[in-house]
Design an enzyme around this catalytic site. Structure first.
Site, mmCIF file in Angstrom:
data_model
loop_
_atom_site.group_PDB
_atom_site.id
_atom_site.type_symbol
_atom_site.label_atom_id
_atom_site.label_comp_id
_atom_site.label_asym_id
_atom_site.label_seq_id
_atom_site.Cartn_x
_atom_site.Cartn_y
_atom_site.Cartn_z
ATOM 1 N N TRP A 284 0.823 -1.210 0.000
ATOM 2 C CA TRP A 284 0.000 0.000 0.000
ATOM 3 C C TRP A 284 0.854 1.256 0.000
ATOM 4 O O TRP A 284 0.477 2.270 -0.590
ATOM 5 C CB TRP A 284 -0.957 -0.020 1.194
ATOM 6 N N ASP B 209 -0.687 6.935 6.685
ATOM 7 C CA ASP B 209 -1.806 6.051 6.377
ATOM 8 C C ASP B 209 -1.927 5.071 7.544
ATOM 9 O O ASP B 209 -1.088 4.197 7.722
ATOM 10 C CB ASP B 209 -1.529 5.314 5.066
ATOM 11 N N LYS C 79 -11.261 -1.619 8.588
ATOM 12 C CA LYS C 79 -10.405 -2.597 9.253
ATOM 13 C C LYS C 79 -10.548 -2.542 10.769
ATOM 14 O O LYS C 79 -10.564 -3.568 11.433
ATOM 15 C CB LYS C 79 -8.944 -2.388 8.849
#
Length: 361
Positions: A102, A173, A197
């Site tokens: 990511w 992030d 999540k």
């Protein structure tokens, strides 16, 4: 109904009390005669939910007054573009630390907007098995910002310290470890986290942003892509994902009711200790690729001696009510996501299964 032990990486498990609250209120929210999903996002009923969710984020993380709390759409992938669109002006460069898939995507997307450079990468043979050390970071003191990914769902690594960036704003992030413990928000210029999540369902992203950073952002991008636009309208510039925000409110309220982030961290460390303990007990069978000091408390990854055994492990676990254990398609192996909503009893059940599986393999 029998609920499974849900170890999916995202969308992931939600606390049962938060879901039960939604179940009770689904058809008739607060005696209004309709569901929260049917309320106008500009009406008093949803406004109260929206403001409560923002207040709970501020309470849990002690968010300073000089930071915005925003609820945006598009997930973390949208933020990969929105961050440089707002914070990377022409003539400047941004630094990115690569620690997984990511972070790679964030770096690549920013490169489509402006000039970016890799400040550090721990990739070896297409795998990331650790977090870099401070002395490995090649930082540009004049960078517009430094971007990091605090937890890496694909490779099972997590930052347990924060880089020293000097005067360069730190952008993080936190999609897969937001609210797993307390953090000092002031160490960051901007934090973003997809909710699906750790704090809610898919469809909404939480952004914490320093006000002066947002106020000084670029003005030459479309209005809807500016953080300042959403900050000025309390995240109600356009129709928000109302039901997703409502569920985030439920999860945040449950977190406060059960002891807040200190209790959440205690639980998370206990769960990870149980699971890593079972892995380390049989290093000849459970092959853990991540260096100990970089191990994630959210996504635990390991391999078995053969791919055939890994497939058996996933299949047999599913038969016993444990789902979501297959590793990401790009990495293979086993991945156990033990986010905030995962109960200790679920991890204990998995550890029992792991020991029995080794005995009969």
């Amino acid at each position: 109904m029998t609920r499974v032990h849900n170890f999916n990486a995202g969308p992931a498990a939600l606390p049962l009390p938060a879901l039960e609250r939604a179940q009770r209120e689904l058809l008739d929210y607060d005696s209004t005669g309709m569901s929260i999903m049917e309320h106008s996002h500009r009406g008093k009923a949803f406004e109260a939910v929206h403001d409560e969710a923002i207040s709970l984020v501020r309470q849990l993380l002690d968010v300073p007054d000089d930071y915005h709390v925003l609820f945006l759409q598009g997930g973390a992938s949208h933020q990969f573009a929105m961050v440089p669109l707002n914070l990377l002006p022409p003539g400047k460069s941004a630094d990115y630390i690569l620690t997984g898939g990511w972070s790679e995507k964030a770096y690549q997307e920013a490169g489509r907007v402006g000039t970016v450079r890799i400040a550090a990468s721990t990739e070896v043979d297409k795998r990331y098995t650790r977090i870099p050390r401070q002395e490995e970071l090649q930082l540009d003191p004049s960078a517009a910002y430094l971007h990091m990914t605090t937890n890496n769902t694909l490779f099972g690594t997590q930052w347990h310290w924060l880089p020293d960036t000097g005067n360069v704003p730190l952008v993080a992030d936190m999609s897969s470890d937001f609210l797993w413990r307390r953090i000092d928000v002031r160490r960051f210029g901007l934090i973003y986290a997809g909710a699906q999540k750790n704090i809610g369902p898919s469809g909404v992203t939480v952004v914490l942003a320093r006000k002066d950073l947002i106020d000084g952002g670029r003005k030459d991008v479309p209005v809807i892509f500016r953080y300042a636009t959403h900050a000025a309208s309390n995240s109600l510039y356009n129709t928000p994902p109302t039901f997703a925000i409502y569920l985030v409110r439920n999860v945040l309220a449950y977190t406060v009711e059960t002891g807040g982030l200190d209790e959440m961290e205690r639980r998370n460390r206990h769960k990870a200790g149980l699971l890593y303990g079972a892995i380390d007990e049989r290093p000849d069978f459970f092959l853990a690729p991540v260096e100990n000091e970089s191990r994630s408390f959210m996504n635990v990854v390991f391999r078995l001696p053969t791919e055939e055994l890994e497939k058996r492990f996933v299949t047999e676990a599913a038969r016993e009510g444990m789902v979501g254990l297959a590793g990401h398609r790009s990495t293979g192996g086993i991945r156990v996501s033990i986010y905030n909503a995962i109960e200790v009893t679920s991890v204990e059940r998995l550890v029992e299964f792991m020991k029995a599986f080794v005995a009969r393999a």
